[in-house]
Design a protein around this motif. Sequence first.
Motif, PDB file in Angstrom:
ATOM      1  N   THR A  20      -9.598 -31.958 -19.553  1.00  0.00           N
ATOM      2  CA  THR A  20      -9.008 -30.975 -20.459  1.00  0.00           C
ATOM      3  C   THR A  20     -10.009 -29.874 -20.797  1.00  0.00           C
ATOM      4  N   SER A  21     -11.238 -30.269 -21.108  1.00  0.00           N
ATOM      5  CA  SER A  21     -12.265 -29.287 -21.440  1.00  0.00           C
ATOM      6  C   SER A  21     -12.550 -28.376 -20.263  1.00  0.00           C
ATOM      7  N   ASP A  22     -12.559 -28.942 -19.060  1.00  0.00           N
ATOM      8  CA  ASP A  22     -12.809 -28.148 -17.863  1.00  0.00           C
ATOM      9  C   ASP A  22     -11.679 -27.140 -17.649  1.00  0.00           C
ATOM     10  N   ILE A  23     -10.450 -27.577 -17.831  1.00  0.00           N
ATOM     11  CA  ILE A  23      -9.303 -26.669 -17.695  1.00  0.00           C
ATOM     12  C   ILE A  23      -9.403 -25.549 -18.722  1.00  0.00           C
ATOM     13  N   PHE A  24      -9.734 -25.917 -19.956  1.00  0.00           N
ATOM     14  CA  PHE A  24      -9.836 -24.926 -21.025  1.00  0.00           C
ATOM     15  C   PHE A  24     -10.879 -23.865 -20.687  1.00  0.00           C
ATOM     16  N   LEU A  25     -12.070 -24.281 -20.245  1.00  0.00           N
ATOM     17  CA  LEU A  25     -13.130 -23.330 -19.912  1.00  0.00           C
ATOM     18  C   LEU A  25     -12.706 -22.409 -18.771  1.00  0.00           C
ATOM     19  N   ARG A  26     -12.005 -22.955 -17.793  1.00  0.00           N
ATOM     20  CA  ARG A  26     -11.568 -22.126 -16.666  1.00  0.00           C
ATOM     21  C   ARG A  26     -10.513 -21.110 -17.110  1.00  0.00           C
ATOM     22  N   LEU A  27      -9.640 -21.534 -18.009  1.00  0.00           N
ATOM     23  CA  LEU A  27      -8.625 -20.617 -18.520  1.00  0.00           C
ATOM     24  C   LEU A  27      -9.245 -19.469 -19.293  1.00  0.00           C
ATOM     25  N   GLN A  28     -10.405 -19.740 -19.919  1.00  0.00           N
ATOM     26  CA  GLN A  28     -11.023 -18.748 -20.779  1.00  0.00           C
ATOM     27  C   GLN A  28     -11.982 -17.813 -20.046  1.00  0.00           C
ATOM     28  N   GLU A  29     -12.168 -18.002 -18.752  1.00  0.00           N
ATOM     29  CA  GLU A  29     -13.075 -17.125 -18.010  1.00  0.00           C
ATOM     30  C   GLU A  29     -12.625 -15.684 -18.174  1.00  0.00           C
ATOM     31  N   GLY A  30     -13.559 -14.843 -18.584  1.00  0.00           N
ATOM     32  CA  GLY A  30     -13.241 -13.447 -18.828  1.00  0.00           C
ATOM     33  C   GLY A  30     -12.721 -13.181 -20.223  1.00  0.00           C
ATOM     34  N   MET A  31     -12.509 -14.234 -20.998  1.00  0.00           N
ATOM     35  CA  MET A  31     -12.040 -14.072 -22.376  1.00  0.00           C
ATOM     36  C   MET A  31     -13.232 -14.069 -23.320  1.00  0.00           C
ATOM     37  N   PRO A  32     -13.109 -13.411 -24.485  1.00  0.00           N
ATOM     38  CA  PRO A  32     -14.248 -13.279 -25.386  1.00  0.00           C
ATOM     39  C   PRO A  32     -14.525 -14.511 -26.245  1.00  0.00           C
ATOM     40  N   LEU A  33     -14.762 -15.651 -25.606  1.00  0.00           N
ATOM     41  CA  LEU A  33     -15.227 -16.824 -26.353  1.00  0.00           C
ATOM     42  C   LEU A  33     -16.686 -16.613 -26.735  1.00  0.00           C
ATOM     43  N   ASN A  34     -17.073 -17.041 -27.929  1.00  0.00           N
ATOM     44  CA  ASN A  34     -18.485 -16.936 -28.290  1.00  0.00           C
ATOM     45  C   ASN A  34     -19.225 -18.198 -27.846  1.00  0.00           C
ATOM     46  N   THR A  35     -20.549 -18.188 -28.044  1.00  0.00           N
ATOM     47  CA  THR A  35     -21.376 -19.299 -27.581  1.00  0.00           C
ATOM     48  C   THR A  35     -20.935 -20.625 -28.188  1.00  0.00           C
ATOM     49  N   ALA A  36     -20.669 -20.628 -29.489  1.00  0.00           N
ATOM     50  CA  ALA A  36     -20.281 -21.872 -30.161  1.00  0.00           C
ATOM     51  C   ALA A  36     -18.995 -22.440 -29.587  1.00  0.00           C
ATOM     52  N   GLU A  37     -18.029 -21.578 -29.286  1.00  0.00           N
ATOM     53  CA  GLU A  37     -16.745 -22.046 -28.758  1.00  0.00           C
ATOM     54  C   GLU A  37     -16.895 -22.594 -27.341  1.00  0.00           C
ATOM     55  N   LYS A  38     -17.735 -21.955 -26.538  1.00  0.00           N
ATOM     56  CA  LYS A  38     -17.968 -22.457 -25.182  1.00  0.00           C
ATOM     57  C   LYS A  38     -18.625 -23.835 -25.226  1.00  0.00           C
ATOM     58  N   LEU A  39     -19.637 -23.978 -26.083  1.00  0.00           N
ATOM     59  CA  LEU A  39     -20.315 -25.266 -26.197  1.00  0.00           C
ATOM     60  C   LEU A  39     -19.374 -26.329 -26.733  1.00  0.00           C
ATOM     61  N   ASN A  40     -18.529 -25.945 -27.681  1.00  0.00           N
ATOM     62  CA  ASN A  40     -17.636 -26.911 -28.299  1.00  0.00           C
ATOM     63  C   ASN A  40     -16.608 -27.448 -27.322  1.00  0.00           C
ATOM     64  N   ALA A  41     -16.339 -26.673 -26.276  1.00  0.00           N
ATOM     65  CA  ALA A  41     -15.374 -27.122 -25.279  1.00  0.00           C
ATOM     66  C   ALA A  41     -15.980 -28.101 -24.285  1.00  0.00           C
ATOM     67  N   MET A  42     -17.305 -28.272 -24.339  1.00  0.00           N
ATOM     68  CA  MET A  42     -17.976 -29.210 -23.439  1.00  0.00           C
ATOM     69  C   MET A  42     -17.992 -30.592 -24.074  1.00  0.00           C
ATOM     70  N   ARG A  43     -17.644 -31.616 -23.323  1.00  0.00           N
ATOM     71  CA  ARG A  43     -17.567 -32.959 -23.863  1.00  0.00           C
ATOM     72  C   ARG A  43     -18.792 -33.778 -23.475  1.00  0.00           C
ATOM     73  N   GLY A  44     -18.944 -34.923 -24.112  1.00  0.00           N
ATOM     74  CA  GLY A  44     -20.043 -35.812 -23.772  1.00  0.00           C
ATOM     75  C   GLY A  44     -20.830 -36.244 -24.987  1.00  0.00           C
ATOM     76  N   GLU A  45     -21.944 -36.941 -24.755  1.00  0.00           N
ATOM     77  CA  GLU A  45     -22.760 -37.497 -25.837  1.00  0.00           C
ATOM     78  C   GLU A  45     -23.392 -36.398 -26.688  1.00  0.00           C
ATOM     79  N   MET A  46     -23.797 -35.303 -26.051  1.00  0.00           N
ATOM     80  CA  MET A  46     -24.406 -34.209 -26.813  1.00  0.00           C
ATOM     81  C   MET A  46     -23.399 -33.600 -27.779  1.00  0.00           C
ATOM     82  N   HIS A  47     -22.175 -33.461 -27.329  1.00  0.00           N
ATOM     83  CA  HIS A  47     -21.120 -32.936 -28.199  1.00  0.00           C
ATOM     84  C   HIS A  47     -20.968 -33.807 -29.449  1.00  0.00           C
TER      85      HIS A  47
END
Length: 404
Positions: free
Chosen positions: A123-150
């Motif tokens: 889901t996170s991967d799909i979301f990031l691909r959909l947003q390519e070229g869209m004005p997501l900020n750094t926090a939103e891009k990071l928040n879409a990444m899943r895993g232990e760091m998240h």
Amino acid sequence: MNELYEDYYKEKDLVFNTEYQRSEVWNLKKKQKLIDSIIKEYNLGMIFLRRNEENYFEVLDGQQRLKSIFKFLENEYPTSGEWTPEVGKKTFEELKDVSGVYAKFIAFKINVAFVENADDETTSDIFLRLQEGMPLNTAEKLNAMRGEMHKTILDLSKHQFIKNTSIKDHRFAHRLLAAQIFSLELNSDFDLMNFPDIKFANLQDIYEKYTFKEPPRYVLNNIKRNFNFLNKSFGDKAKVISRRGDFIPIYLLSSYLGKKYVTSGINEDFVNFTIEFLAKVESIKVQDKLIAPENIPYRDFKSWRSAGALSSRSFRERFKIILGKFLENYSDIRLKDTNRSFDYGQKMAIYYKDNGLCKICGKEVSFDEAEIDHVIPWSEGGTTTVNNGQLVCPTCNRSKGNRS
């Protein structure tokens, strides 16, 4: 559209999952433009919904559009006389009086694509691909990444100290602060005053590195210990911290003092210093050319805060200033390691205290050339504190030897 609102949203079968989506960011003008597009029967693009394990539908892409439509349907804002002059300024309820427009609005078709059987990572991967070229900020891009760091960053961002500041958690600002702090604790060398850049690419590397394995426990423990110290010290007074460009140097000061100095009992001093320091920074105008020498550090801090604020050099310069001013104000604070050598922060504080002049010959000395000498010699019981340090040029330091 009416089916999506009545059968899904109102029945709570449609949810906005802000764990990977952005929070609401559209202003009134943008919402009104969207309503005008519907009235003019323009294509709004595709809405992507994901069916989760509880059989609810999460908005994967299209949150801003759907929220704007639903809030209009609930009469929370009107159309715009500027964008839709044929209708004027009317709420959805008042739109019923406009011949043909109401029925056309209700019947408007929204194109929806359903994502089935997708786990969080997909889901996170799909979301990031959909947003390519869209004005997501750094926090939103990071928040879409899943895993232990998240998970780690999410936990840190909920700490009471961050919540008590005046920094609004808009578009995941608190999570970004926590990620930046983690990167600085992980990759900084306080002895050499080396700090990493904390731009998106650097933070992304950390998220990817710790997708499947836990981030270093010692880093997490350090951060929580410092947050606890800051929360105990400030309490509600943390609201004086309103800028992200101030939050990080204040955190780094706390972290450095905790590593190097005996900090028991300094809580009130730390808060008083911070309040006074930030007030002086705000009182300075960077463009003023005529400035008192004692105010130059505050001007430089403010200048570095606005120029390249995420670069390693900006962190180093701001940290040097705030550390030096703290040790200048609280000159009796002792190092944990009671050795003979003054540390970098003490040198900076003494340099400020002595105005960059050799205390023996009065010669102006650059910071890099300057040496720090014990007023009462180490061999005679002199302490390695700012109070017992003086700025000297290399020539005078050699000739002075071991004399007081």
